[in-house]
Design a protein around this motif. Structure first.
Motif, short mmCIF file in Angstrom:
data_model
loop_
_atom_site.label_atom_id
_atom_site.label_comp_id
_atom_site.label_asym_id
_atom_site.label_seq_id
_atom_site.Cartn_x
_atom_site.Cartn_y
_atom_site.Cartn_z
N MET A 1 7.41 -0.73 -12.75
CA MET A 1 6.51 -1.64 -12.01
C MET A 1 6.41 -0.66 -10.76
O MET A 1 6.67 -0.18 -9.82
CB MET A 1 6.82 -3.14 -11.47
N LEU A 2 4.51 -0.98 -10.56
CA LEU A 2 4.33 -0.38 -9.08
C LEU A 2 3.36 -1.36 -8.24
O LEU A 2 2.78 -1.69 -9.37
CB LEU A 2 4.02 1.02 -9.76
N ILE A 3 2.99 -1.61 -7.39
CA ILE A 3 2.33 -2.09 -6.39
C ILE A 3 1.33 -1.06 -6.24
O ILE A 3 1.60 -0.60 -5.76
CB ILE A 3 3.06 -3.06 -5.61
N VAL A 4 0.18 -1.77 -6.61
CA VAL A 4 -0.70 -0.88 -5.70
C VAL A 4 -2.30 -1.81 -5.46
O VAL A 4 -2.20 -3.19 -5.66
CB VAL A 4 -1.72 -0.07 -7.64
N CYS A 5 -2.95 -1.36 -4.92
CA CYS A 5 -4.26 -1.75 -4.30
C CYS A 5 -5.03 -3.07 -5.64
O CYS A 5 -5.51 -2.51 -6.64
CB CYS A 5 -5.37 -0.82 -4.08
N ALA A 6 -5.03 -3.80 -4.95
CA ALA A 6 -6.02 -4.30 -5.86
C ALA A 6 -7.51 -4.10 -6.14
O ALA A 6 -8.21 -4.94 -7.02
CB ALA A 6 -5.86 -6.26 -4.85
N GLU A 7 -8.69 -3.80 -5.71
CA GLU A 7 -9.84 -3.24 -6.37
C GLU A 7 -9.10 -1.98 -7.67
O GLU A 7 -8.59 -1.32 -7.67
CB GLU A 7 -10.26 -2.59 -5.11
N VAL A 19 -2.88 10.60 -8.39
CA VAL A 19 -2.01 10.47 -7.06
C VAL A 19 -1.86 9.63 -7.15
O VAL A 19 -0.53 9.23 -6.61
CB VAL A 19 -3.20 10.56 -5.80
N LEU A 20 -1.52 9.17 -8.12
CA LEU A 20 -0.27 7.54 -8.12
C LEU A 20 0.83 8.53 -8.81
O LEU A 20 1.10 8.81 -9.79
CB LEU A 20 -0.58 6.88 -9.33
N GLY A 21 2.37 7.99 -8.11
CA GLY A 21 3.09 8.73 -8.29
C GLY A 21 4.53 8.09 -8.38
O GLY A 21 4.30 6.77 -8.96
N CYS A 22 4.94 8.14 -10.13
CA CYS A 22 5.75 7.59 -11.36
C CYS A 22 7.32 7.00 -10.36
O CYS A 22 8.03 7.57 -8.59
CB CYS A 22 6.88 8.78 -11.97
N PRO A 23 7.53 5.88 -9.90
CA PRO A 23 8.35 5.12 -8.77
C PRO A 23 9.49 6.04 -9.40
O PRO A 23 10.98 5.47 -8.76
CB PRO A 23 7.87 4.00 -9.04
N SER A 24 9.83 6.22 -10.80
CA SER A 24 11.57 6.72 -11.13
C SER A 24 11.79 7.88 -10.83
O SER A 24 12.55 8.91 -10.25
CB SER A 24 11.67 6.41 -12.62
N CYS A 25 10.26 9.31 -10.62
CA CYS A 25 11.07 10.46 -10.45
C CYS A 25 9.53 11.14 -9.46
O CYS A 25 10.28 12.59 -9.71
CB CYS A 25 10.78 11.12 -11.99
N ARG A 26 9.22 10.49 -9.21
CA ARG A 26 7.83 10.78 -8.31
C ARG A 26 6.85 11.74 -8.95
O ARG A 26 6.14 12.77 -8.36
CB ARG A 26 8.20 11.38 -7.28
N GLY A 27 6.70 11.69 -10.88
CA GLY A 27 5.78 12.48 -11.74
C GLY A 27 4.08 12.27 -11.54
O GLY A 27 4.42 10.55 -10.53
N GLY A 60 8.17 9.92 -18.53
CA GLY A 60 7.09 9.93 -19.82
C GLY A 60 7.88 8.06 -19.88
O GLY A 60 7.29 6.69 -20.96
N VAL A 61 8.34 7.07 -18.90
CA VAL A 61 8.69 6.01 -19.05
C VAL A 61 7.30 5.46 -18.54
O VAL A 61 6.04 5.88 -17.56
CB VAL A 61 8.96 5.68 -17.78
N THR A 62 6.71 4.39 -18.98
CA THR A 62 5.33 3.91 -19.18
C THR A 62 5.40 2.39 -17.42
O THR A 62 6.61 1.83 -17.23
CB THR A 62 4.72 2.82 -19.69
N HIS A 63 4.57 1.61 -17.39
CA HIS A 63 4.92 1.27 -15.72
C HIS A 63 3.38 0.39 -15.49
O HIS A 63 2.86 0.48 -15.93
CB HIS A 63 4.65 2.23 -13.71
N SER A 175 3.49 -6.98 0.16
CA SER A 175 3.09 -7.04 -1.37
C SER A 175 4.24 -4.99 -1.82
O SER A 175 5.01 -5.34 -2.12
CB SER A 175 2.70 -7.72 -2.71
N ARG A 176 3.34 -4.69 -1.12
CA ARG A 176 3.48 -3.60 -0.97
C ARG A 176 4.88 -2.60 -0.99
O ARG A 176 5.37 -1.56 -1.00
CB ARG A 176 2.36 -2.65 0.01
N LEU A 177 5.13 -3.01 0.62
CA LEU A 177 6.64 -2.38 1.62
C LEU A 177 7.91 -3.08 0.66
O LEU A 177 8.45 -1.95 0.80
CB LEU A 177 5.95 -3.38 3.08
N SER A 178 7.57 -4.36 -0.57
CA SER A 178 8.72 -4.96 -1.10
C SER A 178 8.90 -4.28 -2.06
O SER A 178 9.68 -4.67 -3.71
CB SER A 178 8.50 -6.54 -0.80
N GLY A 179 7.13 -3.40 -2.67
CA GLY A 179 7.55 -3.06 -4.31
C GLY A 179 6.89 -4.80 -4.95
O GLY A 179 7.80 -4.16 -6.16
N GLY A 180 6.19 -5.70 -4.48
CA GLY A 180 6.49 -6.38 -5.74
C GLY A 180 7.78 -7.35 -5.65
O GLY A 180 8.02 -8.54 -6.25
N LEU A 181 9.17 -6.96 -4.51
CA LEU A 181 10.08 -7.65 -4.94
C LEU A 181 10.88 -8.44 -4.25
O LEU A 181 12.40 -8.82 -3.68
CB LEU A 181 11.47 -6.60 -5.15
#
Ligand SMILES: [Zn+2]
Length: 194
Positions: A1-7, A19-27, A60-63, A175-181
């Motif tokens: 999971m990735l927290i993104v802008c609400a717009e 421009v969005l990076g994968c939270p697992s590998c930065r791809g 290849g991971v989905t988020h 929410s962003r800084l905690s990654g939703g957690l």
């Protein structure tokens, strides 16, 4: 999971632009349909969220791209949860907070218990965020209790974010800084540690 802008439009642009990076590998992430719809209870009334799903070109991971108005597995808007935490630190009991916010008392008690149980972890995480955002930051003073210390660290980190990136809704920044957690069972990812 990735927290993104609400717009929505901005998220679509970011996905399309790679421009969005994968939270697992930065791809780089690319569009990959939508996650299931869910109802978010907001101050302005119920809102149906249908979060975007994205797939990493690298691993290849989905988020799921969860908008920053929400927290992972919480049915209420993050600003409502934040208001409950602020009221608790200011001395209110959970029943009073619940009736003021129009949320079931057990729900509020659940948030506050989880926040208290994670107080030290939250304090540590947001203190590291604050220092990463503003290396000149002075020491934080004890605020009087575990939850007050955690909320103080959150406030300092949000101020540092706003100074660096410009105005933003404080609890959406949380929410962003905690990654939703913020109220999850997992430890928040530390976005600057990679
Ligand atoms: Zn990846």
């Amino acid at each position: 999971m990735l927290i993104v802008c609400a717009e929505r439009a901005r998220v679509e642009d970011e996905l399309a632009g790679g421009v969005l990076g994968c939270p697992s590998c930065r791809g780089r992430l690319r569009p990959w349909g939508h996650a299931r719809a869910r109802v978010l209870r907001c101050v302005a009334g119920d809102r149906v969220l249908c979060p975007r799903r994205a797939r990493c070109r690298g691993c290849g991971v989905t988020h799921v791209l969860l908008p920053d108005v929400a927290l992972l597995r919480r049915r209420d808007e993050v600003s409502v949860i934040g208001a409950a935490i602020e009221a608790k630190v200011a001395g209110s009991g959970y029943r009073r907070i619940a009736s003021r916010l129009g949320v079931p008392a057990d729900t509020v008690r659940g948030w506050l218990c989880r926040f208290a149980a994670r107080g030290e972890l939250v304090r540590g995480h947001f203190t590291r965020c604050a220092v990463a955002l503003d290396p000149e930051l002075g020491p934080m003073l004890p605020a009087g209790s575990g939850i007050a210390d955690a909320l103080e660290a959150i406030a300092v980190a949000v101020r540092a974010w706003v100074l660096r990136f410009g105005p933003g809704d404080p609890w959406r920044v949380v929410s962003r800084l905690s990654g939703g957690l913020l109220l999850a069972t997992r430890v928040p990812a530390y976005p600057w540690a990679r």
